[in-house]
Design a protein around this motif. Structure first.
Motif, PDB file in Angstrom:
ATOM      1  N   GLY A 114     -51.104  -3.749   1.176  1.00  0.00           N
ATOM      2  CA  GLY A 114     -51.066  -4.698   0.068  1.00  0.00           C
ATOM      3  C   GLY A 114     -49.863  -5.617   0.139  1.00  0.00           C
ATOM      4  O   GLY A 114     -49.957  -6.809  -0.167  1.00  0.00           O
ATOM      5  N   GLY A 115     -48.715  -5.072   0.564  1.00  0.00           N
ATOM      6  CA  GLY A 115     -47.527  -5.900   0.715  1.00  0.00           C
ATOM      7  C   GLY A 115     -47.726  -6.989   1.754  1.00  0.00           C
ATOM      8  O   GLY A 115     -47.349  -8.145   1.541  1.00  0.00           O
ATOM      9  N   LEU A 116     -48.339  -6.605   2.870  1.00  0.00           N
ATOM     10  CA  LEU A 116     -48.605  -7.586   3.927  1.00  0.00           C
ATOM     11  C   LEU A 116     -49.620  -8.634   3.465  1.00  0.00           C
ATOM     12  O   LEU A 116     -49.448  -9.837   3.706  1.00  0.00           O
ATOM     13  CB  LEU A 116     -49.120  -6.885   5.177  1.00  0.00           C
ATOM     14  N   LEU A 117     -50.668  -8.194   2.797  1.00  0.00           N
ATOM     15  CA  LEU A 117     -51.719  -9.100   2.353  1.00  0.00           C
ATOM     16  C   LEU A 117     -51.222 -10.071   1.282  1.00  0.00           C
ATOM     17  O   LEU A 117     -51.394 -11.293   1.396  1.00  0.00           O
ATOM     18  CB  LEU A 117     -52.905  -8.286   1.825  1.00  0.00           C
ATOM     19  N   PHE A 118     -50.581  -9.538   0.259  1.00  0.00           N
ATOM     20  CA  PHE A 118     -50.111 -10.372  -0.859  1.00  0.00           C
ATOM     21  C   PHE A 118     -48.983 -11.295  -0.401  1.00  0.00           C
ATOM     22  O   PHE A 118     -48.970 -12.487  -0.728  1.00  0.00           O
ATOM     23  CB  PHE A 118     -49.642  -9.459  -1.998  1.00  0.00           C
ATOM     24  N   GLY A 119     -48.052 -10.728   0.361  1.00  0.00           N
ATOM     25  CA  GLY A 119     -46.960 -11.548   0.872  1.00  0.00           C
ATOM     26  C   GLY A 119     -47.455 -12.615   1.828  1.00  0.00           C
ATOM     27  O   GLY A 119     -47.004 -13.768   1.784  1.00  0.00           O
ATOM     28  N   GLY A 120     -48.404 -12.248   2.690  1.00  0.00           N
ATOM     29  CA  GLY A 120     -48.959 -13.208   3.634  1.00  0.00           C
ATOM     30  C   GLY A 120     -49.706 -14.337   2.949  1.00  0.00           C
ATOM     31  O   GLY A 120     -49.593 -15.506   3.360  1.00  0.00           O
ATOM     32  N   ALA A 121     -50.449 -14.004   1.905  1.00  0.00           N
ATOM     33  CA  ALA A 121     -51.185 -15.041   1.170  1.00  0.00           C
ATOM     34  C   ALA A 121     -50.225 -16.025   0.509  1.00  0.00           C
ATOM     35  O   ALA A 121     -50.430 -17.245   0.546  1.00  0.00           O
ATOM     36  CB  ALA A 121     -52.086 -14.391   0.115  1.00  0.00           C
ATOM     37  N   HIS A 122     -49.150 -15.520  -0.082  1.00  0.00           N
ATOM     38  CA  HIS A 122     -48.168 -16.405  -0.713  1.00  0.00           C
ATOM     39  C   HIS A 122     -47.417 -17.231   0.328  1.00  0.00           C
ATOM     40  O   HIS A 122     -47.105 -18.402   0.091  1.00  0.00           O
ATOM     41  CB  HIS A 122     -47.197 -15.595  -1.571  1.00  0.00           C
ATOM     42  N   ALA A 123     -47.124 -16.621   1.476  1.00  0.00           N
ATOM     43  CA  ALA A 123     -46.458 -17.365   2.545  1.00  0.00           C
ATOM     44  C   ALA A 123     -47.343 -18.508   3.045  1.00  0.00           C
ATOM     45  O   ALA A 123     -46.857 -19.607   3.337  1.00  0.00           O
ATOM     46  CB  ALA A 123     -46.096 -16.428   3.695  1.00  0.00           C
ATOM     47  N   ALA A 124     -48.651 -18.264   3.140  1.00  0.00           N
ATOM     48  CA  ALA A 124     -49.577 -19.300   3.590  1.00  0.00           C
ATOM     49  C   ALA A 124     -49.627 -20.457   2.587  1.00  0.00           C
ATOM     50  O   ALA A 124     -49.614 -21.632   2.976  1.00  0.00           O
ATOM     51  CB  ALA A 124     -50.969 -18.707   3.793  1.00  0.00           C
ATOM     52  N   VAL A 125     -49.670 -20.129   1.305  1.00  0.00           N
ATOM     53  CA  VAL A 125     -49.680 -21.181   0.279  1.00  0.00           C
ATOM     54  C   VAL A 125     -48.392 -21.999   0.361  1.00  0.00           C
ATOM     55  O   VAL A 125     -48.416 -23.234   0.301  1.00  0.00           O
ATOM     56  CB  VAL A 125     -49.847 -20.571  -1.129  1.00  0.00           C
ATOM     57  N   HIS A 126     -47.261 -21.323   0.505  1.00  0.00           N
ATOM     58  CA  HIS A 126     -45.970 -22.018   0.601  1.00  0.00           C
ATOM     59  C   HIS A 126     -45.916 -22.907   1.842  1.00  0.00           C
ATOM     60  O   HIS A 126     -45.371 -24.017   1.799  1.00  0.00           O
ATOM     61  CB  HIS A 126     -44.834 -20.997   0.637  1.00  0.00           C
ATOM     62  N   HIS A 127     -46.508 -22.440   2.928  1.00  0.00           N
ATOM     63  CA  HIS A 127     -46.497 -23.209   4.165  1.00  0.00           C
ATOM     64  C   HIS A 127     -47.309 -24.501   4.041  1.00  0.00           C
ATOM     65  O   HIS A 127     -46.870 -25.570   4.462  1.00  0.00           O
ATOM     66  CB  HIS A 127     -47.040 -22.363   5.315  1.00  0.00           C
ATOM     67  N   PHE A 128     -48.503 -24.383   3.470  1.00  0.00           N
ATOM     68  CA  PHE A 128     -49.399 -25.541   3.393  1.00  0.00           C
ATOM     69  C   PHE A 128     -49.151 -26.423   2.166  1.00  0.00           C
ATOM     70  O   PHE A 128     -49.508 -27.602   2.175  1.00  0.00           O
ATOM     71  CB  PHE A 128     -50.858 -25.079   3.425  1.00  0.00           C
ATOM     72  N   ALA A 129     -48.572 -25.845   1.106  1.00  0.00           N
ATOM     73  CA  ALA A 129     -48.268 -26.624  -0.109  1.00  0.00           C
ATOM     74  C   ALA A 129     -46.926 -26.167  -0.664  1.00  0.00           C
ATOM     75  O   ALA A 129     -46.859 -25.506  -1.703  1.00  0.00           O
ATOM     76  CB  ALA A 129     -49.373 -26.438  -1.142  1.00  0.00           C
ATOM     77  N   PRO A 130     -45.826 -26.493   0.033  1.00  0.00           N
ATOM     78  CA  PRO A 130     -44.508 -25.986  -0.359  1.00  0.00           C
ATOM     79  C   PRO A 130     -44.088 -26.373  -1.770  1.00  0.00           C
ATOM     80  O   PRO A 130     -43.309 -25.659  -2.404  1.00  0.00           O
ATOM     81  CB  PRO A 130     -43.562 -26.573   0.695  1.00  0.00           C
ATOM     82  N   ALA A 131     -44.596 -27.460  -2.284  1.00  0.00           N
ATOM     83  CA  ALA A 131     -44.221 -27.875  -3.642  1.00  0.00           C
ATOM     84  C   ALA A 131     -44.839 -26.983  -4.710  1.00  0.00           C
ATOM     85  O   ALA A 131     -44.361 -26.947  -5.844  1.00  0.00           O
ATOM     86  CB  ALA A 131     -44.645 -29.321  -3.878  1.00  0.00           C
ATOM     87  N   SER A 132     -45.889 -26.257  -4.365  1.00  0.00           N
ATOM     88  CA  SER A 132     -46.583 -25.449  -5.369  1.00  0.00           C
ATOM     89  C   SER A 132     -46.038 -24.034  -5.490  1.00  0.00           C
ATOM     90  O   SER A 132     -46.330 -23.338  -6.469  1.00  0.00           O
ATOM     91  CB  SER A 132     -48.079 -25.387  -5.051  1.00  0.00           C
ATOM     92  N   LEU A 133     -45.257 -23.586  -4.509  1.00  0.00           N
ATOM     93  CA  LEU A 133     -44.771 -22.210  -4.511  1.00  0.00           C
ATOM     94  C   LEU A 133     -43.427 -22.176  -3.779  1.00  0.00           C
ATOM     95  O   LEU A 133     -43.333 -22.624  -2.639  1.00  0.00           O
ATOM     96  CB  LEU A 133     -45.780 -21.300  -3.809  1.00  0.00           C
ATOM     97  N   GLY A 134     -42.414 -21.631  -4.431  1.00  0.00           N
ATOM     98  CA  GLY A 134     -41.084 -21.606  -3.840  1.00  0.00           C
ATOM     99  C   GLY A 134     -40.889 -20.463  -2.856  1.00  0.00           C
ATOM    100  O   GLY A 134     -41.663 -19.498  -2.832  1.00  0.00           O
ATOM    101  N   ALA A 135     -39.828 -20.558  -2.073  1.00  0.00           N
ATOM    102  CA  ALA A 135     -39.512 -19.513  -1.099  1.00  0.00           C
ATOM    103  C   ALA A 135     -39.195 -18.193  -1.788  1.00  0.00           C
ATOM    104  O   ALA A 135     -39.519 -17.115  -1.272  1.00  0.00           O
ATOM    105  CB  ALA A 135     -38.338 -19.955  -0.224  1.00  0.00           C
ATOM    106  N   GLY A 136     -38.565 -18.269  -2.958  1.00  0.00           N
ATOM    107  CA  GLY A 136     -38.275 -17.041  -3.703  1.00  0.00           C
ATOM    108  C   GLY A 136     -39.529 -16.310  -4.125  1.00  0.00           C
ATOM    109  O   GLY A 136     -39.587 -15.074  -4.107  1.00  0.00           O
ATOM    110  N   ASP A 137     -40.549 -17.073  -4.511  1.00  0.00           N
ATOM    111  CA  ASP A 137     -41.833 -16.459  -4.875  1.00  0.00           C
ATOM    112  C   ASP A 137     -42.435 -15.726  -3.685  1.00  0.00           C
ATOM    113  O   ASP A 137     -43.014 -14.643  -3.834  1.00  0.00           O
ATOM    114  CB  ASP A 137     -42.814 -17.530  -5.368  1.00  0.00           C
ATOM    115  N   VAL A 138     -42.297 -16.314  -2.502  1.00  0.00           N
ATOM    116  CA  VAL A 138     -42.833 -15.691  -1.292  1.00  0.00           C
ATOM    117  C   VAL A 138     -42.085 -14.401  -0.997  1.00  0.00           C
ATOM    118  O   VAL A 138     -42.697 -13.366  -0.693  1.00  0.00           O
ATOM    119  CB  VAL A 138     -42.743 -16.652  -0.096  1.00  0.00           C
ATOM    120  N   LYS A 139     -40.765 -14.436  -1.088  1.00  0.00           N
ATOM    121  CA  LYS A 139     -39.966 -13.230  -0.811  1.00  0.00           C
ATOM    122  C   LYS A 139     -40.286 -12.115  -1.801  1.00  0.00           C
ATOM    123  O   LYS A 139     -40.300 -10.948  -1.442  1.00  0.00           O
ATOM    124  CB  LYS A 139     -38.476 -13.569  -0.859  1.00  0.00           C
TER     125      LYS A 139
END
Length: 199
Positions: A114-139
């Motif tokens: 779950g950590g890999l899946l949830f973290g990976g999904a947030h990292a992907a959103v941050h990568h493709f739309a960085p304005a919508s999700l901050g790096a802190g949210d990904v961490k």
């Protein structure tokens, strides 16, 4: 019950000190009061027999971490590393204790995935739309994903959806360009852990 509440509230000054050093100060008194309220809800669920005692460290620790982080994000639009990064070993220890205490190895394996899946999904959103999700949210999302998956696979989707809706609602009311997502993500995760689906 009172020991749990007192211990949870007592962590607030240390978290406030760490956040002040990270240039994201929060009011220690407010943090202590909110942590005590959260711990009261956790203790009430436990004493009411909502879940077994081995699950108690998970929602208790999430309360300790969530309150100062949510306050920091609300005040400074930041989720400082000083709390998001230590959350990984802390939640890992709490989930490990829960698995050994009665949850079994499947709980720990589910949490890791779950950590890999949830973290990976947030990292992907941050990568493709960085304005919508901050790096802190990904961490933060990786450690929260572990906790959510431990509470049950549906909690991952439920927390993501709830957090998104809460953030959109706040954005609609405040009408600001930047709205912190961390508080909604933490609140949704806390509710899912307080009312787990897989225990």
């Amino acid at each position: 019950m009172f020991i749990l509440i007192a211990l949870t509230a007592a962590t607030a000054p240390a978290a406030a000190w760490a956040l002040r050093r990270a240039a994201a100060p929060i009011p220690a008194g407010t943090a202590a009061g909110l942590a005590a309220l959260g711990a009261t809800a956790v203790a009430a669920r436990w004493l009411g027999g909502a879940w077994p005692g081995w699950w108690l460290p998970v929602p208790a620790l999430l309360t300790v971490v969530a309150v100062p982080l949510a306050l920091a994000d609300l005040r400074h639009l930041r989720l400082p590393d000083v709390l998001t990064l230590p959350a990984y070993p802390l939640f890992g220890a709490a989930i490990g204790a829960a698995a050994l205490g009665g949850g079994g190895p499947s709980l720990a394996l589910r949490a890791a995935a779950g950590g890999l899946l949830f973290g990976g999904a947030h990292a992907a959103v941050h990568h493709f739309a960085p304005a919508s999700l901050g790096a802190g949210d990904v961490k933060l999302s990786g450690s929260l994903g572990a906790v959510l998956a431990a509470a049950g696979w549906p909690a991952l989707a439920l927390a993501a959806l709830t957090a998104a809706l809460l953030t959109l609602a706040v954005a609609a009311v405040r009408r600001r360009e930047r709205v912190p997502h961390g508080p909604a993500l933490l609140a949704a995760a806390w509710l899912c852990v307080l009312f787990p689906l897989a225990l």
